[in-house]
Structures are given as structure tokens and as C-alpha cells.
Design an enzyme around this catalytic site. Sequence first.
Site: not given
Length: 647
Positions: A99, A231, A262, A286, A288-289, A302
Site C-alpha cells: 500500500r 498493486y 479488519h 501477522c 490472520k489467514t 480479512d
Amino acid sequence: MDPLNTLGNISSPDQAEKLFKVKLDSTQSAKMAKIKHPEVLIRIANAIALCRPSKIFINTGSEQDKETIRKIALEKGEELALAMSGHTIHFDLAGEQGRIVDRTYYIAEPQDLVSSLANRMPPEKAAKEIEKHMSGIMENLTMIVGFYMRGPVGSPVANPALELTSSAYISHSAELLYRNAFDNFDREVEQKGYFFTNVHSEGLNRTEDLPHARVFMDRKYQTTYAWKCTYAGNTLLLKKGNHRFAVDKAVYQDRGRELSEHMFITGIGGPGGRTTWCAGAAPSGCGKTTTAMAGNVFIGDDLAQMWIAQDGSIRTINPENGIFGIVEGVNDEGDPLLMKVLRQPGCEVIWSNVLMDEKLKPHWVGNMEPAPEKGINFQGEWHQGKTNEKKELIPISHPNSRCTLASDNLDNFSPEATNPDGVVTRIFTYSGRDADTMPPVWVAKNPDAGVVIGACIVSATTATEVGVTGIKRAPWANAPFIPGALGDYMDAQFKFFNNPDIKKHFKPVMAGLNYFLTHQARGGDSSKLLGEKRDVKVWLAWLERYAHNEVGYLSTPIGNLPCHKDLAELFEQIIDKDYPRSLYDMQFALYTVKIIQRIELQEKAYAKEENFPEKLFEILAVQKTALLNLKEKIGDVIMPDYFENLI
């Protein structure tokens, strides 16, 4: 001032129809004729008038339209076909691997409240920038117009959204990640009373244009603009761009009744075959998935939209329908279900910024597979031992390399993901990349303390943001996507989780998670994790039992900790692993100095915010006082047996 309508200069459906007759061929006109809502027509027409595409393709979500988009992506070179059928690869510019936070702005009047963590630009200046860079940007390109729902059609918190882009890669990604709602779009917009608009073009896609790339978000008119970037985190504006608008809606229109977070959504299996649903926040990169996949059934990795239903429960939907997941560290040991999709035929996958070898097979860091000698990756041709201009080794793949796929490819995908009524969610977790301070899991003693856990996430930065390094605060793992004042967002959190309409048997369990503790942090000399990635299955299982009052706990100043006996049983039952008391003591000892420093970091940072809820400072003060007293009484390290003796 609405930049899109001002610059496009189309203000009526009749004007829009006249433009469509000129710009659309007969096939696309026939598809467009099915959309009747006047505001939708005007918005699309103004984007066409501004960007001036040579062709327009209306994507209805049919298999024929999807195949056309895939072909355009390959013909333009935005994607390359890989050896496995249905797999393609996309490379972003070397300088745009995350990003572009430094070039991302909210369009805001001086009096508008905007997060202290964000950039802003007044409407008049923003309009000039948009006109300068987007006027005619799609000449010799095709604009693809997509009609999507961020969530199941019919859900009270799903958002209708237009995606207007010249990038077939972005449109292809949207088809995997979101629900094409062409047939229902008019009705949903009419019922909801709003829709989001997203306008993007990669332009000439040249490295020299990247300094001029921008992402603009107009909160008032719920419109995003992005140019000269590719991106997906910057260009798939349905994702984080529209997530910001959904956060705004929850905070300023439906405060106390709705949240936009989030968070992953996963179902944790419990005794008797029950499933308890959990939503969890963590900054991108970090785990999450991985945590989402650690549940027994999966809905999302997500984003989460939640609301308080009429039965007094907290309900959650995933606004997405797929995964745009970081692949670094994904392997058979820790992520077998995801690896099955990535390495076995039969699924559609878009890879980005991994290495493509000579046999057209993708490779990435941490996959625990033999690495090729050479190939092509995010910076061009690559070979073992290649270095950059600083003489640093170039990894086989970028740390923010991604895979994009539809969630229903996963063996543990839950049909509940399509339920517009959402899932009853009892557990809410907050975590970050914390190597040295907090224990693996702890539960807030009440909803207010749970909100504070979310507000106090601290994490090592990851590769998801260009040019950001070090350790930083990551409030609710949502701070980059909170458009308004942080104080308003926190007030919305307090009001939501304390809403009196939440029935007692649906009260939330709010917890911190941390599986990044290292041996060094607990007196060892290794930087390796104090535990394994798969241990998160046990932390989630313990929270599931806690939610049903089936396990005990130790009451401490930071919250309630698990007892060793319960964890040892779950380690054996869930992952067939011994869990010695010595490891438990290392993981769950409270290191008072570090925790107090963490509290003081938050106190100092939040003191700079205007109109911030005093409740946060009160809760932190109580925790700090209790820890200081224990430190004075016992020492810097408080072992779990101290709290066991208090039971």
C-alpha cells in the site's frame, strides 16, 4: 464538491444514455440497458467522460464475461499463464509491492474530522489532481464496469459497489474476491439508499509514473480514485477503499448497532459437534489467514461486517468471497488446506510477485520446497545469490507476495458464508506480531476491557505498507482504514459491545492472541517462536470452551489466563502434542516491566488524540496500578502459580 460529477459534467440519466449510445457497442449497450437506477447510470457515465476509454466492457458476471476478462488480462500482459491450468501470475512494479500510504489521501474539507494517522487534501485541490492525472487516462484502453456486493445479496450490512477499471487483472481479481451482483444491483441500491463508486486506471504502468500514483477517498460522495498503480491493495478499491466507507457508516450512521472490522471469521469446533464462531483482528502480514484457517470451518480471512440482530446476537458476514492472502511462510506443515488449493489442479489462482521458474511453476519464501536456481520474480530476472544495489540478497519472492482465490475452493469453506443473516459470533480476538510482551492468549474481564485490548495492539511492521519499518501501534488492526477521529471509532466500539440489546447468552468473549513470542523474550538465546504456528488451534479451542463456561481461568491484572490442566488436555486432544508445565510457565508468566511499558506507550499516544473516551485511560490506569503493586510485592516476573494460589 463532487469531483467525479463535476469533471464528468453529466447530471441526468438522459445525458448518461446519450453518452452510452456513443461509447458502447450494441452488445455492451444491451447489457447496460438492464441497469435502470438513475444515480448508478450518472456515476458510470461521468467516469467514462473523465477517463475517455476507447472501449467499454460491461461485466455481468456470466461465465462468458469472466472468460473475456481473463483473455484481456493475458493479452495485455497484466497476467501470464502458468503451467497449472487456471493459474496465472501478475507482477507489480518493483517500487509498488504494498500500500502506498504516503500517496493515499482522504478528500476532506478543513472542518471535516479525519484520522490523525491519515493524509488529507481539500476537494478543490483533489479535483485538480484527479483532472490532471485521470483525464483521458484510459485512451487506447478498455474500461471494465463491474457491479458487486460486498457481502451476500440481501444482508442488511452488505454494500453495493461499482468497480470501474482499465485493469483486467483488477477485474479478474474482483471476480474471485467479490460477488458479482449485476442482476440484483438496482434493487440493492434502491433498498440500501447508497452505493460505493471506484475508479482506477494503471495508465501506462511505468516505473517513472509511480511517484505520481495516488489513491484518493472521498468520504462524502463514497468514491475512490486510483491512478498509475497496480498493486491490488491500492487498486482493488472494493477492498480497503470501500472498507473505509463501511467503517464510516458504522461509526457515524449506525453507531452502537454496526461495526466494520479488519477481522477474519472462522468457526471453532467444540464438544458435541457444535461450532462457535470467532472474528479476529490482526494487521496484514501477522498471521490472520493462518489463524482463520486454524478453525474447523472457514468464512473469511480479512474483513468482517457485524451487527446486532433482532434475537440479541452479534451477527457477522464477510464482505468478500475470496482470499487475497500473503503466501510467505505458507507450507504443508502450517497451512495444509490452503496448500492443497495452491499445489493441486482444479482451482483458479492469481499469483502476484512470487517467482516463476522455467517450468512456469510459482515458488515463494517459506514453502518448504526445493528452490529453483533461477526464474523471474518481482524485480525481474532472478538467480540464486542475486543481490540488489546495497549488496543485499534478493529473496525468491517478495514478503508481500499474494495468492488470490475464491474461498469455496477450500475444503473447510462453510456454506454459512453465503447466508445473508450472517453467523452468530461469540468470540473476538485481537493480535499482532508481538515478540516479547503479551502471553499467547488472555481474555478481557468485561466488554470495556475487551475494547481496550483491541485499541492496544502493538505489532512489528510488515511488508504490506511501502516504506514503513519498525514497531508500531496498530489500533484494532484497523487504524489505516479508520477515516474519522479515533475517539469516535473507540466510542462506537464501547457502544456496540455494551449495547443492552445483546442478550446475556450472546455476550461477547473478547481476547488477545499472540503466537509470536520468542525464546529470547523468556530468557532463552533463540529468536525462534516459543511454540509452533499450529498451537493457535489450541488457543482458539480454549476460547471456545471459555465461551461456554467449560474451563477455568486465572484472574490477573491484564485479564483471565488459561489453566495449565485445561491447555494440556486440549494440546493432546487437538494437535496430539505434549504441553509441559515448563513451557506453560514461560508463555504465561507476566513480565510486569514490559507490560507496564506497553501501557504507558498507549497512554502517551492516546493522550494526543482529541475528545478521546476517558474510559480507555481509566482501564489502563487500573491495570498499571495492579501490575505496579505486584511488581513491588513479588518482582519483575509473576509466574502463573501465584494466581493459581489465589483461586
